[in-house]
Design a protein around this motif. Structure first.
Motif, PDB file in Angstrom:
ATOM      1  N   VAL A 239      12.703  20.702 -21.583  1.00 36.72           N
ATOM      2  CA  VAL A 239      13.060  19.867 -20.442  1.00 36.72           C
ATOM      3  C   VAL A 239      14.506  19.400 -20.607  1.00 36.72           C
ATOM      4  N   ASP A 240      15.304  19.637 -19.567  1.00 36.58           N
ATOM      5  CA  ASP A 240      16.669  19.104 -19.581  1.00 36.58           C
ATOM      6  C   ASP A 240      16.612  17.692 -19.023  1.00 36.58           C
ATOM      7  N   GLU A 241      17.262  16.801 -19.718  1.00 37.08           N
ATOM      8  CA  GLU A 241      17.140  15.394 -19.347  1.00 37.08           C
ATOM      9  C   GLU A 241      18.508  14.730 -19.387  1.00 37.08           C
ATOM     10  N   GLU A 242      18.659  13.771 -18.504  1.00 35.35           N
ATOM     11  CA  GLU A 242      19.907  13.012 -18.477  1.00 35.35           C
ATOM     12  C   GLU A 242      19.852  11.928 -19.553  1.00 35.35           C
ATOM     13  N   ILE A 243      20.966  11.694 -20.197  1.00 35.73           N
ATOM     14  CA  ILE A 243      21.045  10.563 -21.122  1.00 35.73           C
ATOM     15  C   ILE A 243      21.759   9.443 -20.370  1.00 35.73           C
ATOM     16  N   ALA A 244      21.072   8.363 -20.158  1.00 40.99           N
ATOM     17  CA  ALA A 244      21.663   7.248 -19.409  1.00 40.99           C
ATOM     18  C   ALA A 244      22.813   6.645 -20.219  1.00 40.99           C
ATOM     19  N   PHE A 245      23.837   6.209 -19.522  1.00 40.39           N
ATOM     20  CA  PHE A 245      24.944   5.581 -20.250  1.00 40.39           C
ATOM     21  C   PHE A 245      24.649   4.107 -20.455  1.00 40.39           C
ATOM     22  N   ALA A 246      25.228   3.566 -21.513  1.00 41.11           N
ATOM     23  CA  ALA A 246      25.064   2.144 -21.798  1.00 41.11           C
ATOM     24  C   ALA A 246      26.166   1.378 -21.082  1.00 41.11           C
ATOM     25  N   THR A 247      25.867   0.156 -20.707  1.00 42.82           N
ATOM     26  CA  THR A 247      26.862  -0.695 -20.055  1.00 42.82           C
ATOM     27  C   THR A 247      27.250  -1.804 -21.028  1.00 42.82           C
ATOM     28  N   LEU A 248      28.538  -1.813 -21.368  1.00 41.52           N
ATOM     29  CA  LEU A 248      29.026  -2.800 -22.332  1.00 41.52           C
ATOM     30  C   LEU A 248      29.996  -3.747 -21.646  1.00 41.52           C
ATOM     31  N   THR A 249      30.130  -4.928 -22.203  1.00 40.30           N
ATOM     32  CA  THR A 249      31.100  -5.880 -21.663  1.00 40.30           C
ATOM     33  C   THR A 249      32.015  -6.342 -22.787  1.00 40.30           C
ATOM     34  N   LYS A 250      33.244  -6.617 -22.397  1.00 32.73           N
ATOM     35  CA  LYS A 250      34.203  -7.153 -23.372  1.00 32.73           C
ATOM     36  C   LYS A 250      34.743  -8.449 -22.796  1.00 32.73           C
ATOM     37  N   GLU A 251      34.771  -9.453 -23.610  1.00 38.72           N
ATOM     38  CA  GLU A 251      35.301 -10.733 -23.130  1.00 38.72           C
ATOM     39  C   GLU A 251      36.811 -10.614 -22.955  1.00 38.72           C
ATOM     40  N   ASP A 252      37.280 -11.231 -21.888  1.00 35.06           N
ATOM     41  CA  ASP A 252      38.709 -11.138 -21.582  1.00 35.06           C
ATOM     42  C   ASP A 252      39.209 -12.525 -21.187  1.00 35.06           C
ATOM     43  N   SER A 253      40.122 -13.064 -22.014  1.00 37.29           N
ATOM     44  CA  SER A 253      40.597 -14.433 -21.779  1.00 37.29           C
ATOM     45  C   SER A 253      41.657 -14.483 -20.680  1.00 37.29           C
ATOM     46  N   SER A 254      42.032 -13.330 -20.111  1.00 39.92           N
ATOM     47  CA  SER A 254      42.977 -13.348 -18.986  1.00 39.92           C
ATOM     48  C   SER A 254      42.216 -13.370 -17.662  1.00 39.92           C
ATOM     49  N   LEU A 255      40.892 -13.310 -17.726  1.00 32.36           N
ATOM     50  CA  LEU A 255      40.062 -13.359 -16.510  1.00 32.36           C
ATOM     51  C   LEU A 255      39.241 -14.636 -16.511  1.00 32.36           C
ATOM     52  N   TYR A 256      38.932 -15.078 -15.293  1.00 36.39           N
ATOM     53  CA  TYR A 256      38.129 -16.293 -15.167  1.00 36.39           C
ATOM     54  C   TYR A 256      36.650 -15.994 -15.340  1.00 36.39           C
ATOM     55  N   GLN A 257      35.910 -17.026 -15.719  1.00 34.37           N
ATOM     56  CA  GLN A 257      34.461 -16.896 -15.831  1.00 34.37           C
ATOM     57  C   GLN A 257      33.905 -16.419 -14.498  1.00 34.37           C
ATOM     58  N   GLY A 258      33.026 -15.423 -14.561  1.00 29.59           N
ATOM     59  CA  GLY A 258      32.443 -14.878 -13.333  1.00 29.59           C
ATOM     60  C   GLY A 258      33.199 -13.653 -12.850  1.00 29.59           C
ATOM     61  N   GLN A 259      34.397 -13.440 -13.359  1.00 33.44           N
ATOM     62  CA  GLN A 259      35.161 -12.250 -12.975  1.00 33.44           C
ATOM     63  C   GLN A 259      34.763 -11.097 -13.882  1.00 33.44           C
ATOM     64  N   LYS A 260      34.705  -9.921 -13.282  1.00 34.06           N
ATOM     65  CA  LYS A 260      34.278  -8.744 -14.023  1.00 34.06           C
ATOM     66  C   LYS A 260      35.134  -7.566 -13.559  1.00 34.06           C
ATOM     67  N   LEU A 262      36.010  -3.449 -14.152  1.00 35.06           N
ATOM     68  CA  LEU A 262      35.580  -2.192 -14.750  1.00 35.06           C
ATOM     69  C   LEU A 262      36.717  -1.598 -15.576  1.00 35.06           C
ATOM     70  N   LEU A 263      36.489  -1.412 -16.854  1.00 35.21           N
ATOM     71  CA  LEU A 263      37.514  -0.837 -17.729  1.00 35.21           C
ATOM     72  C   LEU A 263      37.292   0.659 -17.916  1.00 35.21           C
ATOM     73  N   GLN A 264      36.016   1.038 -18.013  1.00 34.52           N
ATOM     74  CA  GLN A 264      35.712   2.461 -18.216  1.00 34.52           C
ATOM     75  C   GLN A 264      34.440   2.817 -17.470  1.00 34.52           C
ATOM     76  N   LYS A 265      34.566   3.866 -16.652  1.00 33.31           N
ATOM     77  CA  LYS A 265      33.413   4.268 -15.839  1.00 33.31           C
ATOM     78  C   LYS A 265      32.392   4.961 -16.727  1.00 33.31           C
ATOM     79  N   GLY A 266      31.129   4.601 -16.583  1.00 31.46           N
ATOM     80  CA  GLY A 266      30.057   5.230 -17.367  1.00 31.46           C
ATOM     81  C   GLY A 266      29.777   6.638 -16.881  1.00 31.46           C
ATOM     82  N   GLU A 267      29.350   7.484 -17.814  1.00 29.52           N
ATOM     83  CA  GLU A 267      29.047   8.854 -17.452  1.00 29.52           C
ATOM     84  C   GLU A 267      27.789   9.268 -18.197  1.00 29.52           C
TER      85      GLU A 267
END
Ligand SMILES: [Zn+2]
Length: 444
Positions: A239-260, A262-267
């Motif tokens: 069976v060929d199966e897709e491997i789901a990508f993980a979603t990670l977050t990095k804290e960024d002190s140049s952004l306000y709380q609640g702002q998000k 995208l740094l790298q698109k998941g594949e």
């Protein structure tokens, strides 16, 4: 001991009288040929426990079927012997023959019930053996000499069935129990067990060594348990199966709380899984992963999430509007005969253009103070740094508001001392104006 003495005495007396009788008979026989023959004498073929020379009398003799057991003592009954035998056998064995008493001429000494019972028990037990029982759905259905006979029979039966390529037959509900007591004649051969399985499954096994005629006798023993054979197929499936990508977050002190951001698109990646799948009668019953080959790894999706509290300066300014052209730079100019400092940056935009906070901070002015700025907003960014937004037509913040970098402040206009609609943008450090272009990014 004291019982034997009279017997010996009696025997001596009898011997003498028999001897005399024999001599007389011989003499008589010599004279008369038609008299009783010699064979009328007590037979010597009797058991050794019985005396050859004793005089015959009509006595009761115990028999097991047609097997003569021995003379009964006076008063002994068939029931008494039967009871003694059953006690010795302990209930597991069955007497195949009847115990009877027959009247016979015999001079043999009687045997005790115990001695007779031991004889019978020995004979009964000699017909029995311990075998391996085949239980089908909990019912004892066959007994063989040992387990391997039964297992070979099951193998012969299942492997002899015509099935599709890659499919084999299994019989369920079989249990082997060692040490099952049975009559020796009840032990079944491999082919007999095989034939029995055919009867239980209604599947004929066309093998020359299996004789169905010989298993007819099993049918007389009552109902045979039913076996529903199971057709088992084990196949390898990929069976060929897709491997789901993980979603990670990095804290960024140049952004306000609640702002998000995208740094790298998941594949998603891909992998090939190999399973061993077992089907029973066409229905999947188990699936075991045996191999996994990753064709391409997944790429994580990464977001920057803000940690700055609302109203805090990031330290890096943004343009208050991306529209319009710069119509006047910061600096000294000669106007109306006077050299004067132009303390800000003029951006020519039509009235009603949206304006945004250059950086986070606290609104300390949001009104018309009656000077040349007209309606204007001042944001205190802390550390002595402030920004001014002058000549506005509408203000959407109020004094005391905490604003983030990029927050909407209101609309541009032409209030105060102007010759046309524009934004006058000022940056002040400790109260003194500085060139805003030193703070704003080069690219708009
Ligand atoms: Zn200006």
């Amino acid at each position: 001991m004291n019982k034997k003495l009279p017997v010996i005495l009696l025997s001596a007396v009898l011997c003498l009288s028999l001897l005399v009788g024999a001599i007389v008979a011989l003499c008589t026989a010599a004279n008369k040929d038609d008299e009783k023959p010699m064979t009328d004498l007590p037979s010597a073929s009797l058991s050794g426990e019985e005396s050859v020379l004793e005089e015959q009398a009509l006595v009761s003799v115990f028999y097991y079927g047609d097997l003569r057991l021995g003379t009964a003592a006076k008063g002994d009954t068939v029931d008494a012997l039967k009871q003694a035998v059953l006690t010795l056998l302990g209930g597991e064995y069955e007497m195949a023959e009847e115990l009877t008493l027959r009247e016979e001429q015999s001079s043999a000494a009687p045997l005790t019930v115990d001695a007779l019972a031991k004889k019978v028990a020995g004979i009964v037990k000699s017909d029995y053996t311990l075998g391996c029982g085949l239980y089908i759905n909990g019912v004892l259905s066959a007994i063989a000499e040992d387990k391997t006979v039964l297992q070979k029979a099951v193998k012969l039966f299942t492997e002899g069935q015509a099935t599709e390529e890659g499919v084999h037959m299994e019989l369920r509900g079989l249990e082997y129990v060692e040490g099952v007591l049975c009559k020796t004649e009840e032990l079944m051969s491999k082919t007999e067990v095989c034939a029995l399985l055919s009867l239980c499954t209604d599947l004929r096994l066309e093998l020359p060594e299996v004789n169905y005629d010989e298993v007819d006798r099993f049918l007389e023993g009552g109902d045979l348990p039913d076996i529903t054979p199971v057709l088992v197929q084990v196949v390898s499936e990929r069976v060929d199966e897709e491997i789901a990508f993980a979603t990670l977050t990095k804290e960024d002190s140049s952004l306000y709380q609640g702002q998000k951001v995208l740094l790298q698109k998941g594949e998603a990646g891909s992998r090939t899984l190999t399973y061993m799948v077992t089907y029973e009668d066409g229905v999947e019953v188990s699936r075991v992963l045996v191999e996994q080959v990753v064709n391409s790894e997944a790429v994580d999706e990464v977001y920057a999430v803000g940690t700055l509290q609302k109203g805090t300066a990031t330290g890096v300014m943004a343009w208050p509007t991306l529209e319009g052209r710069i119509s006047s730079y910061y600096g000294y100019r000669y106007l109306f005969g006077v050299t004067k400092l132009h303390g800000g940056l003029d951006i020519a935009i039509p009235t009603g253009t949206k304006l945004y906070a250059a950086d986070g901070g606290t609104v300390i002015c949001a009104s018309d103070k009656g000077n040349g700025y007209g309606i204007y907003v001042i944001i205190d960014h802390g550390n002595g740094l402030k920004t001014y937004y002058a000549h506005m037509s509408k203000v959407s913040v109020k004094e005391g508001d905490k604003v983030n970098k990029g927050d909407y402040l209101g609309l541009s206009g032409a209030t105060g001392r102007v010759t046309g609609p524009h934004l006058h943008f000022e940056v002040r450090v400790d109260g003194a104006t500085v060139d805003p272009l030193l703070y704003l990014p080069k690219e708009r």
